[in-house]
Design a protein around this motif. Structure first.
Motif, PDB file in Angstrom:
ATOM      1  N   ILE A 278      33.825  13.541  32.433  1.00 44.11           N
ATOM      2  CA  ILE A 278      33.446  14.826  31.833  1.00 44.11           C
ATOM      3  C   ILE A 278      33.007  15.783  32.931  1.00 44.11           C
ATOM      4  O   ILE A 278      32.149  15.443  33.753  1.00 44.11           O
ATOM      5  N   VAL A 279      33.634  16.954  32.960  1.00 41.00           N
ATOM      6  CA  VAL A 279      33.257  18.009  33.898  1.00 41.00           C
ATOM      7  C   VAL A 279      32.615  19.131  33.097  1.00 41.00           C
ATOM      8  O   VAL A 279      33.151  19.538  32.059  1.00 41.00           O
ATOM      9  N   ILE A 281      31.089  23.094  33.359  1.00 35.71           N
ATOM     10  CA  ILE A 281      30.889  24.340  34.101  1.00 35.71           C
ATOM     11  C   ILE A 281      30.090  25.257  33.190  1.00 35.71           C
ATOM     12  O   ILE A 281      30.535  25.583  32.078  1.00 35.71           O
ATOM     13  N   PHE A 290      24.996  19.007  30.950  1.00 31.56           N
ATOM     14  CA  PHE A 290      24.880  18.397  32.279  1.00 31.56           C
ATOM     15  C   PHE A 290      24.292  16.989  32.231  1.00 31.56           C
ATOM     16  O   PHE A 290      24.410  16.227  33.175  1.00 31.56           O
ATOM     17  N   ALA A 293      27.524  15.006  31.762  1.00 27.63           N
ATOM     18  CA  ALA A 293      28.668  15.312  32.630  1.00 27.63           C
ATOM     19  C   ALA A 293      28.701  14.378  33.835  1.00 27.63           C
ATOM     20  O   ALA A 293      27.663  14.052  34.405  1.00 27.63           O
ATOM     21  N   ASP A 294      29.899  13.945  34.228  1.00 30.13           N
ATOM     22  CA  ASP A 294      30.063  13.172  35.455  1.00 30.13           C
ATOM     23  C   ASP A 294      30.055  14.098  36.660  1.00 30.13           C
ATOM     24  O   ASP A 294      29.617  13.716  37.737  1.00 30.13           O
ATOM     25  N   ILE A 295      30.602  15.300  36.464  1.00 31.70           N
ATOM     26  CA  ILE A 295      30.607  16.303  37.521  1.00 31.70           C
ATOM     27  C   ILE A 295      30.134  17.617  36.905  1.00 31.70           C
ATOM     28  O   ILE A 295      30.692  18.065  35.897  1.00 31.70           O
ATOM     29  N   GLY A 296      29.095  18.209  37.497  1.00 25.72           N
ATOM     30  CA  GLY A 296      28.563  19.464  36.963  1.00 25.72           C
ATOM     31  C   GLY A 296      28.634  20.557  38.006  1.00 25.72           C
ATOM     32  O   GLY A 296      28.466  20.313  39.206  1.00 25.72           O
ATOM     33  N   LEU A 297      28.928  21.771  37.525  1.00 25.73           N
ATOM     34  CA  LEU A 297      28.964  22.929  38.420  1.00 25.73           C
ATOM     35  C   LEU A 297      28.282  24.082  37.696  1.00 25.73           C
ATOM     36  O   LEU A 297      28.736  24.519  36.636  1.00 25.73           O
ATOM     37  N   VAL A 298      27.161  24.552  38.285  1.00 25.13           N
ATOM     38  CA  VAL A 298      26.420  25.656  37.689  1.00 25.13           C
ATOM     39  C   VAL A 298      26.956  26.960  38.255  1.00 25.13           C
ATOM     40  O   VAL A 298      27.057  27.102  39.480  1.00 25.13           O
TER      41      VAL A 298
END
Lengths: 313, 249
Positions: A278-279, A281, A290, A293-298
């Motif tokens: 799970i990504v 954004i 978040f 999420a496995d990968i988070g981007l704020v």
């Protein structure tokens, strides 16, 4: 020994993948013999597909013009007429199965086990309740038929290397005329189907308009992904209802899920918790998405998403 | 039509994060905020709008459960229902038992429409509507997002997996509601006072003479598998690198 009757979901031309997933669940019942029932106007093509599914013993067909469209009130009495001799009747937890199977269960005088996510034994199953926040182990009484629907996100479709026998079934059910199909409006697209896509990109309320959803579609097309949405985005009219992911929409399990501008209400997380990666954004670093999420981007999705799409070129 | 019957289920409020009892025998409900199942509020709103258009004369709300469900019925009366029926059951009831109890009320009241939620957000069963329609031997229109009445027929748009399906059904019939059917009204304070004077009838489940369905045994309640907390990246380059590391690109 368990004898399972599975009600095939199809559109008249081809078999829905939900059927192969339902077979996968039924095949977990020790020693189960599995038959698939195709109720159709013309069953040849669909029955041929069903006969190729691994673990299927036999495909039964009932051809009747009344079966041209899947109306629960029309199909249920036919399923009941053919259920004699079976220990289990299974269908998928799709809108098709959720409409049909409880009607079948009531006519058979049994409670239904909704949304089976695991088979413990022939009469004991696990299923999610409270938007997937609780897993309930539930046991059906010995004796009566077990009627159940199968949670799609919990099963991979069985392979298609089989050559099961196809037989016409005699069905003497009385078919009502009080329910009539009118039409189906489908937002047909060339994109992968949301429920079976390996990759899914979803947009939320933060997209702020239907026009802005364009950047979600562009990213999805670059990835070869299906497109979903949060309830907030559907309620706001940015995208049609069939794109809603969550407790009351579609429960999906893609290998890759990108949640863009979705805060991650618990009802949405229910729909994606079986996804591989799970990504998220989102501009709000505190958003609950978040936490899963496995990968988070704020950051600002209107800057990040086009940049990501361009970088994938 | 004369009457519309609406089912209201008392459930743990949808904002509550449920806790499982330590011994795994159920979900903690002591001191937890309870509400009308959100889909049932949509059902009641639709019934009230039909009545306000002049297409029905009475809206009856019905619930099955303990005396505490009176609270949700009173809220339904405050929203605008004319009267309420509580089918009193001191033990939890199965979906089929509930459908059979509702059928007994349907046989007594002869409504032109029964409107129920498509699912209750506690057990997520999604069964009662189609079960009632089956036992009643009448049409069902599940997951409704639009409902148009025309004399003894209804045209219903249904939210299905592939889009919007329209069906035509003869009345009486059972409708189950989806999210986009309407937006329920808020209850106003004077209406809460007025609702206290509206009739609320209690009928013990046993008095309905319905056969008890063989129940499913609830063996164990457990939390779902947790997802591991992931990594945060700073920019698109970091995101692409992380996706590649996971073999997703």
């Amino acid at each position: 020994m368990s004898k399972v009757l599975i009600i095939a979901e199809h559109d008249g031309q081809s078999l829905n993948q939900s059927t192969a997933k339902t077979v996968a669940c039924a095949a977990e019942i020790p020693g189960a013999s599995i038959d698939v029932l195709v109720l159709a106007d013309s069953a040849t093509a669909v029955a041929g597909e069903a006969a190729r599914l691994d673990s299927v013993n036999r495909v039964l067909t009932v051809e009747n013009a009344a079966n041209a469209n899947p109306l629960a009130a029309v199909l249920a009495p036919q399923v009941v007429a053919l259920a004699a001799g079976y220990s289990h009747v299974f269908g998928p937890t799709t809108t098709f199965g959720k409409d049909l199977m409880p009607r079948v269960a009531a006519l058979l005088g049994v409670n239904q086990i909704s949304d089976v996510m695991a088979v413990v034994d022939s009469h004991t199953f696990k299923r999610p309740i409270y938007a997937g926040n609780v897993v309930l182990t539930v046991r059906a009484p010995q004796g009566p038929l077990v009627v159940a629907t199968v949670r799609m996100a919990s099963y991979q479709p069985v392979a298609g290397n089989n050559q099961a026998a196809i037989e016409k079934a005699d069905c003497a059910a009385e078919i009502p005329s009080h329910t009539r199909y009118v039409d189906l409006k489908s937002g047909s697209t060339d994109r992968p189907d949301l429920q079976t896509a390996a990759k899914v990109v979803s947009g939320g309320r933060a997209l702020a308009s239907a026009e802005n959803f364009k950047i979600i579609f562009e990213l999805a097309d670059k990835l070869g992904a299906g497109v979903g949405a949060s309830r907030a985005a559907v309620d706001a009219g940015y995208v049609p209802n069939e794109m809603q992911v969550g407790q009351t929409g579609k429960i999906i399990a893609p290998d890759l899920y990108l949640a863009i501008g979705i805060s991650g209400a618990i009802q949405h997380l229910t729909g994606i918790k079986d996804a591989g990666t799970i990504v998220a954004i989102n501009k709000d670093a505190e958003a609950p998405i978040f936490e899963v999420a496995d990968i988070g981007l704020v950051g600002d999705l209107f800057r990040i998403v086009p940049e990501l799409t361009a970088a994938l070129k | 039509m004369d009457k519309i019957l609406v089912g209201l289920k008392r459930v743990v409020d949808y904002n509550v994060r449920v806790r499982i009892k330590a011994d795994g025998t159920g979900v903690e409900t002591d001191g937890v905020k309870m509400s009308i199942n959100p889909f049932d509020e949509i059902a009641l709103e639709e019934a009230l709008r039909i009545k306000e258009r002049g297409d029905a004369t009475e809206v009856i709300v019905v619930s099955i459960g303990s005396s505490e469900a009176q609270q949700q019925l009173r809220t339904g009366l405050a929203m605008g229902a004319d009267r309420a029926i509580l089918i009193k059951a001191n033990q939890p009831t199965s979906a089929l038992s509930r459908a059979r109890a509702l059928l007994a009320i349907v046989n007594r009241e002869s409504p032109g429409l029964v409107i129920l939620g498509k699912q209750a957000i506690d057990n997520d069963n999604s069964q009662t509507g189609p079960m009632l329609a089956a036992l009643w031997n009448r049409p069902q229109a599940t997951f409704a997002s639009k409902l148009e009445l025309d004399a003894n027929k209804a045209r219903v748009v249904r939210e299905v997996d592939v889009g919007l399906e329209t069906i035509e059904i003869d009345l009486p019939a059972v409708i189950t509601t989806d999210l986009r059917l309407n937006e329920p009204r808020y209850v106003k304070l004077p209406d809460i006072m007025k609702a206290k004077k509206k009739p609320l009838e209690e009928i013990p489940l046993e008095d309905l003479g319905v056969a008890t369905a063989p129940a499913l045994e609830e063996v164990h309640f457990a939390p779902p598998a947790e997802r591991q907390k992931g990594v945060m990246v700073d920019d698109v380059a970091g995101l692409i690198a992380a996706l590649k590391a996971k073999g997703q690109l």
